[in-house]
Each structure stands twice: as C-alpha cells, then as structure tokens.
Design a protein around this motif. Structure first.
Motif, PDB file in Angstrom:
ATOM      1  N   HIS A  32     -72.774  -2.832 -37.622  1.00 50.15           N
ATOM      2  CA  HIS A  32     -72.449  -3.543 -38.867  1.00 50.15           C
ATOM      3  C   HIS A  32     -71.377  -4.581 -38.584  1.00 50.15           C
ATOM      4  O   HIS A  32     -70.623  -4.450 -37.623  1.00 50.15           O
ATOM      5  N   HIS A  69     -77.709  -5.178 -42.011  1.00 57.01           N
ATOM      6  CA  HIS A  69     -77.499  -3.734 -42.089  1.00 57.01           C
ATOM      7  C   HIS A  69     -76.330  -3.419 -43.032  1.00 57.01           C
ATOM      8  O   HIS A  69     -76.419  -2.529 -43.884  1.00 57.01           O
ATOM      9  N   HIS A  83     -75.986  -1.310 -46.874  1.00 55.49           N
ATOM     10  CA  HIS A  83     -74.971  -0.363 -47.366  1.00 55.49           C
ATOM     11  C   HIS A  83     -74.468  -0.804 -48.744  1.00 55.49           C
ATOM     12  O   HIS A  83     -74.288   0.026 -49.634  1.00 55.49           O
ATOM     13  N   CYS A 102     -73.928   6.980 -40.466  1.00 60.56           N
ATOM     14  CA  CYS A 102     -74.814   5.932 -39.957  1.00 60.56           C
ATOM     15  C   CYS A 102     -74.459   5.653 -38.504  1.00 60.56           C
ATOM     16  O   CYS A 102     -73.291   5.604 -38.147  1.00 60.56           O
TER      17      CYS A 102
HETATM   18 ZN   LIG Z   1     -75.397   1.531 -41.332  1.00 56.35          ZN
END
Ligand SMILES: [Zn+2]
Length: 247
Positions: free
Chosen positions: A212, A107, A111, A208
């Motif tokens: 992460h 994830h 980004h 978001c």
């Molecule tokens: Zn994210």
C-alpha cells in the motif's frame, strides 16, 4: 522442499531495486531467491513484473510472481526465453515500479472503500486501472456519488497508512478486525500483519499482506465507476482513477 524467501516488500513497499542470491531454479524454470522485492500474487493483488539482472549486465524479464508450495516461497516466473541462472549467483532485482505504484494506490483505495462501506467483504481484485470489492449488503441504498465523496474525504485528509504486527490472541480478542466474510487470516504463525489507517489506526485496521502507499493522499483522485448487483445480497463496487465522468 519449500524455500522461505525474505519478503522485503512487507517492511518497505517502496523498494524498486535490491540485490539477492539465487537459491534454486524449480523444474518449471521458476527462479527462487533468498530475498525479493517482487510481490507474489495473493489477497487479490497481482504479483509484480520486472527483471533480474546478472553480473554481466544481461537481463531476464520476469513476467509474473507467484507463491510456491507455501506462502513463504516466492517464485519469479521468467518470460519464455531460457533463463540460465546458476544457484548461488548474485543478481540485481528491479520491479516494474510504475505498475506496482498504481497497484499500491489502488490497493489502499480498496481499504478506504471498506471504511466507507462497512459490510462483510466477499471478494476483491486489485488491478492497475480498475479494482473491485464485493460486499454482502442486504440494503443497497448506496450511490456512486456518495461513496466517491466518502472516499475522497479520506484521501484529502491525507491519513498515514502503516503496518503493525499483532498476536493470534490479540486478533482473537478483536474479531471485528476481520472484514472478510469467507477468508480468515492465517493463524498459528504467531504474528498477523495489520494494515492501519490514521493516527493510532483511528480510521481503520485490518489484516492484509499486500503493498500500500504510505498515506491516503498518495492515492490521488479516485471514483466509483460502477456498483453492480451480483446475486441477491452481493454488490460489486468498481474503483477507478481520476474524477467521476460527467454524464
Ligand atoms: Zn491491503
């Protein structure tokens, strides 16, 4: 009535275990707790798997985690065997950490891809071994090699990744924070969660709700496996772990 589950993973994505109380069992057998470390499928990231342990040590395997009537209600979907949990029962939670950690690394890698390719995002899906981000790119002059090199520069720089809450007003004043072409972050709840990369968010920040890793270095080696053409202006980038295969 929808329940509001305390989402412990939002403040600490590294929690592997926790204790909780059973709040309800829905009509389909889904387990609702007062708090959880299980991420529920949303924003292109799949929900967690793992198990719930009862006081007697028996375990109920959790095959999926989803949201219920509202985004705040998290439902733990047990594997087919009959779950006999009682409302009010105290339980121990454990997620499948190896899988979740791969998803956190992937994830975060997504980004980084949006930093290297600063174009409107039209879709994304995170998986343990292969993730994709779709962009609206009129001029597809990117190569796998260039994008991989740009992402790996960010990985090697080991930038911190952290979250910050901003108000609807702050988001409104900074429309550039939203990179998604079709999906707008929910407003009206008062606070929007930004995921920031770099000291003072110098590399990136965008709304978001996912999980992460805490630094870009933790992502490790990644590469762009493929750039596919999906429609006239749509390009799909596939991210994979490990070095780029030599052809
Ligand atoms: Zn994210």
């Amino acid at each position: 009535m929808a329940h509001k589950t305390e989402a412990l993973f939002r403040d600490d994505a590294y929690l592997r275990t926790a204790e909780a109380t059973v709040v309800a069992i829905n009509e389909r057998g889904g387990i609702i707790l007062d708090r959880t470390i299980f991420y529920a499928t949303s924003g292109g990231q799949p929900g967690d798997t793992g198990h719930i342990e009862r006081g007697d040590g028996s375990r109920i395997a959790i095959a999926a985690t989803i949201t219920g009537e509202t985004k705040d209600e998290i439902i733990h979907v047990p594997a087919p065997e009959l779950a006999t949990l009682q409302v009010g029962e105290r339980v121990k939670l454990a997620i499948d950490w190896e899988r979740r950690y791969l998803l956190m690394r992937m994830h975060a890698a997504c980004h980084l891809l949006t930093v290297v390719c600063p174009f409107p995002i039209t879709g994304a899906a995170v998986f343990e071994d292969d993730s994709r981000v779709d962009f609206d790119i009129p001029d597809a002059s990117f190569t796998k090699e260039e994008v991989t090199a740009g992402m790996m520069d960010l990985v090697r720089a080991d930038h911190p990744i952290f979250t910050r809450l901003i108000s609807d007003g702050e988001l409104g004043a900074n429309p550039g924070l939203v990179k998604s072409k079709n999906v707008r972050p929910p407003v009206g709840t008062g606070k929007i969660r930004l995921v920031c990369i770099g000291e003072n968010a110098s590399v990136d920040s965008q709304p978001c709700g996912g999980t992460h890793v805490k630094s870009t270095g933790e992502i490790g080696e990644i590469h762009i496996g493929k750039i596919e053409k999906k429609g006239r202006e749509n390009r799909r980038f596939r991210i994979r772990f490990g070095p780029m295969p030599v052809n």
